[in-house]
Design a protein around this motif. Structure first.
Motif, PDB file in Angstrom:
ATOM      1  N   ALA A 247       0.845  -1.188   0.000  1.00 58.49           N
ATOM      2  CA  ALA A 247       0.000   0.000   0.000  1.00 58.49           C
ATOM      3  C   ALA A 247       0.882   1.240   0.000  1.00 58.49           C
ATOM      4  O   ALA A 247       1.913   1.284   0.672  1.00 58.49           O
ATOM      5  CB  ALA A 247      -0.892  -0.002   1.233  1.00 58.49           C
ATOM      6  N   TYR A 248       0.461   2.200  -0.781  1.00 60.66           N
ATOM      7  CA  TYR A 248       1.123   3.503  -0.810  1.00 60.66           C
ATOM      8  C   TYR A 248       0.324   4.431   0.102  1.00 60.66           C
ATOM      9  O   TYR A 248      -0.846   4.735  -0.165  1.00 60.66           O
ATOM     10  CB  TYR A 248       1.164   4.010  -2.252  1.00 60.66           C
ATOM     11  N   LEU A 249       0.943   4.842   1.189  1.00 66.72           N
ATOM     12  CA  LEU A 249       0.256   5.615   2.220  1.00 66.72           C
ATOM     13  C   LEU A 249       0.718   7.067   2.226  1.00 66.72           C
ATOM     14  O   LEU A 249       1.904   7.344   2.025  1.00 66.72           O
ATOM     15  CB  LEU A 249       0.549   5.015   3.600  1.00 66.72           C
ATOM     16  N   GLY A 250      -0.208   7.964   2.482  1.00 65.75           N
ATOM     17  CA  GLY A 250       0.174   9.353   2.671  1.00 65.75           C
ATOM     18  C   GLY A 250      -0.052  10.249   1.468  1.00 65.75           C
ATOM     19  O   GLY A 250       0.270  11.432   1.499  1.00 65.75           O
ATOM     20  N   GLY A 251      -0.592   9.700   0.395  1.00 66.93           N
ATOM     21  CA  GLY A 251      -0.937  10.505  -0.768  1.00 66.93           C
ATOM     22  C   GLY A 251      -2.329  11.105  -0.585  1.00 66.93           C
ATOM     23  O   GLY A 251      -2.780  11.343   0.538  1.00 66.93           O
ATOM     24  N   ARG A 252      -3.011  11.291  -1.719  1.00 72.13           N
ATOM     25  CA  ARG A 252      -4.338  11.926  -1.650  1.00 72.13           C
ATOM     26  C   ARG A 252      -5.381  10.927  -1.140  1.00 72.13           C
ATOM     27  O   ARG A 252      -5.171   9.724  -1.146  1.00 72.13           O
ATOM     28  CB  ARG A 252      -4.725  12.471  -3.026  1.00 72.13           C
ATOM     29  N   ASN A 253      -6.518  11.463  -0.730  1.00 69.59           N
ATOM     30  CA  ASN A 253      -7.623  10.639  -0.239  1.00 69.59           C
ATOM     31  C   ASN A 253      -8.347   9.968  -1.408  1.00 69.59           C
ATOM     32  O   ASN A 253      -8.923  10.641  -2.256  1.00 69.59           O
ATOM     33  CB  ASN A 253      -8.603  11.508   0.553  1.00 69.59           C
ATOM     34  N   THR A 254      -8.298   8.660  -1.421  1.00 70.77           N
ATOM     35  CA  THR A 254      -9.032   7.909  -2.447  1.00 70.77           C
ATOM     36  C   THR A 254     -10.108   7.056  -1.803  1.00 70.77           C
ATOM     37  O   THR A 254     -10.578   6.094  -2.386  1.00 70.77           O
ATOM     38  CB  THR A 254      -8.072   7.019  -3.258  1.00 70.77           C
ATOM     39  N   GLY A 255     -10.474   7.389  -0.553  1.00 70.47           N
ATOM     40  CA  GLY A 255     -11.612   6.712   0.065  1.00 70.47           C
ATOM     41  C   GLY A 255     -11.325   5.866   1.289  1.00 70.47           C
ATOM     42  O   GLY A 255     -12.263   5.359   1.919  1.00 70.47           O
ATOM     43  N   ALA A 256     -10.049   5.669   1.625  1.00 70.25           N
ATOM     44  CA  ALA A 256      -9.740   4.859   2.809  1.00 70.25           C
ATOM     45  C   ALA A 256      -8.586   5.473   3.583  1.00 70.25           C
ATOM     46  O   ALA A 256      -7.626   5.964   2.986  1.00 70.25           O
ATOM     47  CB  ALA A 256      -9.388   3.432   2.413  1.00 70.25           C
ATOM     48  N   GLY A 257      -8.687   5.445   4.910  1.00 67.67           N
ATOM     49  CA  GLY A 257      -7.618   6.006   5.728  1.00 67.67           C
ATOM     50  C   GLY A 257      -7.473   5.267   7.046  1.00 67.67           C
ATOM     51  O   GLY A 257      -8.432   4.688   7.560  1.00 67.67           O
ATOM     52  N   ILE A 258      -6.260   5.290   7.557  1.00 72.85           N
ATOM     53  CA  ILE A 258      -5.975   4.663   8.853  1.00 72.85           C
ATOM     54  C   ILE A 258      -6.222   5.703   9.939  1.00 72.85           C
ATOM     55  O   ILE A 258      -5.686   6.812   9.882  1.00 72.85           O
ATOM     56  CB  ILE A 258      -4.519   4.168   8.907  1.00 72.85           C
ATOM     57  N   THR A 259      -7.047   5.347  10.935  1.00 71.63           N
ATOM     58  CA  THR A 259      -7.384   6.312  11.976  1.00 71.63           C
ATOM     59  C   THR A 259      -6.848   5.923  13.353  1.00 71.63           C
ATOM     60  O   THR A 259      -6.777   6.758  14.244  1.00 71.63           O
ATOM     61  CB  THR A 259      -8.920   6.505  12.051  1.00 71.63           C
ATOM     62  N   ALA A 260      -6.478   4.650  13.515  1.00 67.90           N
ATOM     63  CA  ALA A 260      -5.889   4.202  14.787  1.00 67.90           C
ATOM     64  C   ALA A 260      -5.166   2.886  14.552  1.00 67.90           C
ATOM     65  O   ALA A 260      -5.495   2.152  13.616  1.00 67.90           O
ATOM     66  CB  ALA A 260      -6.970   4.020  15.850  1.00 67.90           C
ATOM     67  N   VAL A 261      -4.179   2.609  15.388  1.00 70.83           N
ATOM     68  CA  VAL A 261      -3.455   1.332  15.295  1.00 70.83           C
ATOM     69  C   VAL A 261      -3.179   0.813  16.706  1.00 70.83           C
ATOM     70  O   VAL A 261      -3.101   1.597  17.657  1.00 70.83           O
ATOM     71  CB  VAL A 261      -2.112   1.470  14.535  1.00 70.83           C
ATOM     72  N   THR A 262      -3.062  -0.488  16.825  1.00 69.68           N
ATOM     73  CA  THR A 262      -2.664  -1.096  18.101  1.00 69.68           C
ATOM     74  C   THR A 262      -1.505  -2.051  17.843  1.00 69.68           C
ATOM     75  O   THR A 262      -1.620  -2.972  17.030  1.00 69.68           O
ATOM     76  CB  THR A 262      -3.846  -1.849  18.745  1.00 69.68           C
ATOM     77  N   PHE A 263      -0.383  -1.781  18.518  1.00 66.15           N
ATOM     78  CA  PHE A 263       0.780  -2.660  18.376  1.00 66.15           C
ATOM     79  C   PHE A 263       0.689  -3.782  19.413  1.00 66.15           C
ATOM     80  O   PHE A 263       0.559  -3.521  20.615  1.00 66.15           O
ATOM     81  CB  PHE A 263       2.076  -1.871  18.582  1.00 66.15           C
ATOM     82  N   GLY A 264       0.753  -5.007  18.942  1.00 61.59           N
ATOM     83  CA  GLY A 264       0.556  -6.155  19.816  1.00 61.59           C
ATOM     84  C   GLY A 264       1.742  -6.479  20.695  1.00 61.59           C
ATOM     85  O   GLY A 264       2.834  -5.922  20.554  1.00 61.59           O
ATOM     86  N   ARG A 265       1.484  -7.377  21.644  1.00 54.50           N
ATOM     87  CA  ARG A 265       2.576  -7.870  22.489  1.00 54.50           C
ATOM     88  C   ARG A 265       2.819  -9.338  22.171  1.00 54.50           C
ATOM     89  O   ARG A 265       1.950 -10.012  21.613  1.00 54.50           O
ATOM     90  CB  ARG A 265       2.254  -7.648  23.960  1.00 54.50           C
ATOM     91  N   VAL A 266       3.982  -9.830  22.540  1.00 52.50           N
ATOM     92  CA  VAL A 266       4.338 -11.214  22.241  1.00 52.50           C
ATOM     93  C   VAL A 266       3.698 -12.126  23.286  1.00 52.50           C
ATOM     94  O   VAL A 266       3.823 -11.889  24.490  1.00 52.50           O
ATOM     95  CB  VAL A 266       5.867 -11.413  22.226  1.00 52.50           C
TER      96      VAL A 266
END
Lengths: 335, 335
Positions: B172-191
């Motif tokens: 995925a190419y992230l950070g360009g123009r809005n084409t309808g989908a965006g990341i709004t939150a992330v959760t980094f997991g633990r081992v």
């Protein structure tokens, strides 16, 4: 909020403090010129474990707990651990992270991992994604020889351009209080292949990557070697360091008296390691055990730390590929 | 500037747009239910290369160039590539990065790499460290079998709980123009290690990590499954998905009708892959080829993508270790 300058460099909005560092070093490393600098010094290659790999893992755990203990914090006070190592599927880092109950971000940057993890940690902290991160890595001579080269029992002779994988782990706890050192800028390297395919001459393979990242960092930040007390490469060894020096000179950068290499510092010539130390543990122990304390005490005011990694595998070498390399840079200042 | 909430979650200040996606899939995958979704569909396992490993590398390069071409940008317009893969020392990702002249950050998250790279990319963009990033990963059935299990020529029978490593790459190419989908939150997991040590039952090893990350994400963001159109795990397979469902239920989270798994989507039952697809390429192709386009079209308004990784190696398994696992989550919304 960080700021991107040039093509590969990120300037921190506020310095990201390197609050504590912790190191654990093998027997040979502890007998070297920097032996006194390491927090834990092993007397053998297994440290009571039943395999070299389990010893390596224990050394990672030792650094994880050591960083927290030194800083007087608990696992719950750390947001993330960023780590990686040389073993297939980075098992030392992943298994050590079982001792930590927060987010783990696994990296692979070969021997550039100490700089990669510190640089990423600085960006994540400065950008608001985390407050406190432990960045750590390491290596073990016996696990690396077994995996990348020959079983130790064979007693294979090393070639003159070879280096000695450091048995050692080191880590830094970033984002706590100011104890005298902070990261103010980082440069993420690009992958470079200059045609070297001799897996016993990693220094030559990695030198162009080191030179490129150092050049890009100076260019982006408008600085020169004279603005730093030292430019410290990860583990180019004696030959690689000379090549990097020449490559920089060709691009108009005179590093005279400024360029130093962790691989050239960790062992004495009498220790017979040919071109010097290598492995993730080389810059992890030298930086965290020796250089960062010198920055904290003010002996160094500004240092550019540039860890280098050779991104080969047995498979790529056996299929005739060259050795691509990378180097990441971390600018650390006395604060 | 991002904002950390809960113990493992980061909220984006502004959505990080998933401007373009690109996928390249193997023959079997192209014949599956999602075959039509993939940009490039191979007809054989080598794609004109002389080894499976070189084919895998070519597939990574194909996605790197594909993302840029689709977005109408040049390599110089992208700040960083974040990638990793399953092969020892992540050679597919590292060698592919030679085609790109900017910063490369090497990751190791096993089959969680698509989510790990997207989550990190989002944090780096939102925090100001980069503007445009390509996050990509993949895997190849034949290279994974050779490295992790048995030579294909042996024709070893697979156990009932096994999964089939996907031949496919996605990015995925992230950070360009809005084409309808965006990341709004992330959760980094633990081992997490829940005691599974059967390397032919990865689903069971990874399910607790998936359940934990999903639980932490809901808790930190104050959401529940009802707030999402789908919660899509990376490659738990049929058994692992059921275990994750049960584990979430035990913690009071009812995912009925919401939980889906990339490993269960990519192959049809007739394709005889036992528990379904696995490998970095599984979620990389299904998310980038199938789910993200559905988010862009508005068919899905909000999706939680949770890729899971089993952090074992041959060495750890042969030394009797359990299989630690991790899962990272990326919240993607129609915008």
């Amino acid at each position: 909020m960080s700021k991107r300058v040039g093509k590969q460099t990120v300037l921190m909005d506020k310095p990201v403090y390197i609050t504590e560092s912790f190191t654990c070093a093998g027997e040979k490393e502890s007998q070297g010129p920097l032996g006194e600098c390491f927090d834990i010094r092993l007397n053998d290659d297994k440290w009571g474990e039943d395999s070299f790999e389990k010893c390596e893992r224990k050394m990672f755990k030792c650094v994880l707990h050591g960083c927290m203990k030194k800083a007087g914090i608990a696992a719950g006070d750390v947001d993330m651990v960023l780590s990686g190592d040389l073993l297939n599927q980075t098992i030392s880092a992943s298994f050590a992270a079982l001792d930590f109950k927060g987010s783990y971000i696994g990296l692979y940057g070969a021997c550039s991992t100490m700089a990669e993890s510190m640089a990423l940690a600085a960006c994540l902290i400065d950008g608001g994604s985390a407050e406190r991160i432990i960045a750590m890595t390491g290596s073990h001579f016996c696990t690396a020889e077994r995996q990348y080269r020959m079983p130790l029992e064979m007693g294979t002779q090393k070639t003159p351009t070879s280096q000695w994988t450091v048995t050692g782990t080191g880590g830094a706890y970033l984002g706590g209080r100011n104890t005298g050192a902070g990261i103010t800028a980082v440069t993420f390297g690009r992958v470079i292949d200059m045609g070297i395919n001799d897996a016993n001459n990693m220094g030559a393979a990695m030198a162009p990557a080191a030179a490129d990242t150092i050049y890009q960092h100076f260019k982006a930040t408008g600085t020169s070697p004279q603005d730093y007390d030292a430019v410290i490469t990860g583990d180019l060894g004696a030959l690689g360091k000379d090549i990097a020096f020449d490559l920089l000179l060709k691009r108009g950068v005179q590093c005279k008296d400024k360029l130093a290499d962790c691989g050239c510092m960790i062992f004495s010539p009498e220790q017979d390691t040919h071109m010097g130390g290598s492995g993730c543990g080389c810059s992890a122990t030298v930086m965290n055990g020796h250089i960062i304390p010198m920055i904290k005490s003010g002996q160094y005011k500004k240092v550019l730390f540039v860890a280098t990694g050779a991104l080969l595998s047995l498979t790529s070498s056996m299929q005739g590929d060259n050795i691509p390399a990378i180097a990441h840079a971390v600018q650390i200042e006395h604060l």
